[in-house]
Design a protein around this motif. Structure first.
Motif, PDB file in Angstrom:
ATOM      1  N   ASP A  13     -10.276   2.041  -8.810  1.00 17.86           N
ATOM      2  CA  ASP A  13     -11.102   1.861  -7.480  1.00 17.86           C
ATOM      3  C   ASP A  13     -12.326   1.656  -8.233  1.00 17.86           C
ATOM      4  OD1 ASP A  13     -11.814   4.341  -8.033  1.00 17.86           O
ATOM      5  OD2 ASP A  13     -10.356   5.354  -6.635  1.00 17.86           O
ATOM      6  N   TYR A  25      -9.755   2.241   0.039  1.00 19.45           N
ATOM      7  CA  TYR A  25      -8.361   2.212   0.136  1.00 19.45           C
ATOM      8  C   TYR A  25      -7.880   1.803   1.581  1.00 19.45           C
ATOM      9  CZ  TYR A  25      -7.984   4.103  -4.346  1.00 19.45           C
ATOM     10  OH  TYR A  25      -8.262   4.350  -5.788  1.00 19.45           O
ATOM     11  N   LEU A  32      -8.201  -1.954   1.726  1.00 20.89           N
ATOM     12  CA  LEU A  32      -6.979  -2.406   0.860  1.00 20.89           C
ATOM     13  C   LEU A  32      -5.684  -2.309   1.582  1.00 20.89           C
ATOM     14  CD1 LEU A  32      -7.709  -1.534  -2.788  1.00 20.89           C
ATOM     15  CD2 LEU A  32      -7.929  -3.713  -1.747  1.00 20.89           C
ATOM     16  N   PHE A  33      -5.515  -1.085   2.080  1.00 22.92           N
ATOM     17  CA  PHE A  33      -4.044  -0.578   2.564  1.00 22.92           C
ATOM     18  C   PHE A  33      -4.077  -0.072   3.975  1.00 22.92           C
ATOM     19  CE2 PHE A  33      -3.583   0.514  -2.161  1.00 22.92           C
ATOM     20  CZ  PHE A  33      -3.313  -0.570  -2.459  1.00 22.92           C
ATOM     21  N   ARG A  70      -6.273  11.721  -0.232  1.00 19.00           N
ATOM     22  CA  ARG A  70      -7.624  11.898  -0.670  1.00 19.00           C
ATOM     23  C   ARG A  70      -8.364  13.190  -0.600  1.00 19.00           C
ATOM     24  NH1 ARG A  70      -5.239   8.638   2.293  1.00 19.00           N
ATOM     25  NH2 ARG A  70      -6.750   8.523   3.645  1.00 19.00           N
ATOM     26  N   GLY A  77       0.734  -1.291   0.153  1.00 19.02           N
ATOM     27  CA  GLY A  77      -0.007  -0.041   0.019  1.00 19.02           C
ATOM     28  C   GLY A  77       0.825   1.198   0.077  1.00 19.02           C
ATOM     29  N   PHE A 137       1.541   0.973  -6.227  1.00 21.15           N
ATOM     30  CA  PHE A 137       1.541   0.517  -4.818  1.00 21.15           C
ATOM     31  C   PHE A 137       2.214  -0.742  -4.785  1.00 21.15           C
ATOM     32  CE2 PHE A 137      -1.742   3.762  -5.304  1.00 21.15           C
ATOM     33  CZ  PHE A 137      -1.578   4.508  -4.260  1.00 21.15           C
ATOM     34  N   ALA A 193     -13.988   6.583  -1.045  1.00 22.74           N
ATOM     35  CA  ALA A 193     -12.376   6.094  -1.279  1.00 22.74           C
ATOM     36  C   ALA A 193     -11.666   5.962   0.080  1.00 22.74           C
ATOM     37  CB  ALA A 193     -11.992   7.611  -1.947  1.00 22.74           C
ATOM     38  N   ASN A 194     -11.905   6.737   1.241  1.00 23.45           N
ATOM     39  CA  ASN A 194     -11.234   6.274   2.389  1.00 23.45           C
ATOM     40  C   ASN A 194     -11.763   4.749   2.736  1.00 23.45           C
ATOM     41  OD1 ASN A 194     -10.045   8.620   2.846  1.00 23.45           O
ATOM     42  ND2 ASN A 194     -11.631   9.493   3.943  1.00 23.45           N
ATOM     43  N   VAL A 216      -9.108  -6.214  -5.041  1.00 23.84           N
ATOM     44  CA  VAL A 216      -9.662  -4.940  -5.700  1.00 23.84           C
ATOM     45  C   VAL A 216     -11.072  -5.129  -6.104  1.00 23.84           C
ATOM     46  CG1 VAL A 216      -9.346  -3.370  -7.618  1.00 23.84           C
ATOM     47  CG2 VAL A 216      -7.230  -3.824  -6.127  1.00 23.84           C
TER      48      VAL A 216
END
Length: 243
Positions: A112, A155, A158-159, A174, A12, A75, A151-152, A87
Motif C-alpha cells: 500500500d 483499501y 480497492l476492496f 485497520r 478483497g 487477498f 488506509a481506509n 494498486v
C-alpha cells in the motif's frame, strides 16, 4: 459468520496466508506443536499445512536471507494483473508482478502507499483456505498503519464490496501502529490465528521456542496476543469473544 469450509472468495477477502522461513522443518515442528497442523509437500519446496485434512496455510523456504521472515496475507481477486494495476494507480507498489503458480493460480506481492506488504491471489486449482475461523486456522488480518484514514481510503477503493458491501466479511481491520507497537515500527499486516484460550496458547508459543511481543490484550473482536515463532516471524493469537 461465513462457513468454516470455504470454496470461493470475493475480491478483497483474505483467502490464504504463507510464512517465509529460513528453516521449513523447524517451522513444521513449531506450528505442528502449536496448532496441531499436519503437513504435505507442495509447489517449489514449500509445504501446505492442514487442519482436519483441509489446507489452512503454507510454509515456504526463504530463498534470500536478506528478505524478512514473515507471514503474508493474500487477498482474493478474479484478475491479479488488473488489481496490481489498480494498486499502482492508487499509490501502492508492485513488488512481484503477477506470476502463475503451477495449476494452482496466479500470485503477486504489492504494497500500500505506506509500504505494508500484502499478496494477491487469483485462484485456479487452489481457491484458498479450506477451513477458517476455528482453532488453528486463519481468523483475522489487522493492518497496522500510520494513517488509518488514508488506509481506509486506499483499501476502501480497492476492496469496497469486501469491506463495506452487504456481504462484507469481518476479517480485515485497520489500526494505528502505535496502538500495539513502537512508533518506529513500519506499517504491516498481522495475521491472526484462532485459539481456544489466548493465555494458554501464549504459554505454548514460549515452550516451543517463540517469544511474546505483546501479552494478551482486549480488542473489539476478542483477546489478542502478538507473538513470534521460533524463527522470528510475527503473528497473533485470537481468542474470539463468546456469545
Amino acid at each position: 459468520m461465513a462457513e468454516n469450509r470455504a470454496s470461493a472468495y470475493g475480491e478483497g477477502v483474505p483467502c490464504w496466508v504463507d510464512a517465509q522461513l529460513p528453516d521449513v522443518e523447524a517451522g513444521k515442528r513449531f506450528y505442528g506443536g502449536l496448532f496441531g497442523w499436519t503437513f504435505e509437500a507442495a509447489y517449489g519446496g514449500s509445504v501446505w499445512a492442514r487442519q482436519d485434512g483441509e489446507p489452512v496455510a503454507a510454509l515456504a523456504h526463504k530463498t534470500d536471507g536478506r528478505m524478512p521472515t514473515v507471514w503474508t496475507v493474500y487477498f482474493a481477486t478474479p484478475d491479479a494483473e488488473a488489481l496490481a494495476d489498480r494498486v499502482w494507480a492508487a499509490g501502492g507498489q508492485v513488488v512481484t508482478a503477477p506470476l502463475p503458480v503451477a495449476e494452482l493460480g496466479t500470485t503477486a506481492l504489492v504494497t500500500d502507499p505506506e509500504g505494508a506488504v500484502f499478496g494477491l491471489w487469483e485462484p485456479a486449482g487452489h481457491p484458498g483456505f479450506g477451513r477458517r475461523y476455528e482453532p488453528g486456522t486463519f481468523a483475522w488480518a489487522e493492518l497496522y498503519a500510520r494513517d488509518t484514514e488514508h488506509a481506509n481510503d486506499f483499501y476502501g477503493g480497492l476492496f469496497h464490496d469486501a469491506l463495506f458491501g452487504p456481504d462484507a466479511e469481518p476479517d480485515f481491520g485497520r489500526a494505528a501502529v502505535s496502538d500495539v507497537f513502537p512508533a518506529e515500527m513500519p506499517p504491516h499486516f498481522l495475521v491472526h490465528f484462532a485459539v481456544e484460550a489466548c493465555v494458554a496458547a501464549v504459554g505454548s508459543v514460549q515452550r516451543l521456542g517463540g517469544r511474546v511481543q505483546a501479552p494478551p490484550f482486549e480488542t473489539s473482536y476478542g483477546k489478542v496476543a502478538v507473538v513470534t515463532d521460533n524463527q522470528g516471524a510475527s503473528f497473533a493469537l485470537l481468542e474470539r469473544l463468546r456469545g
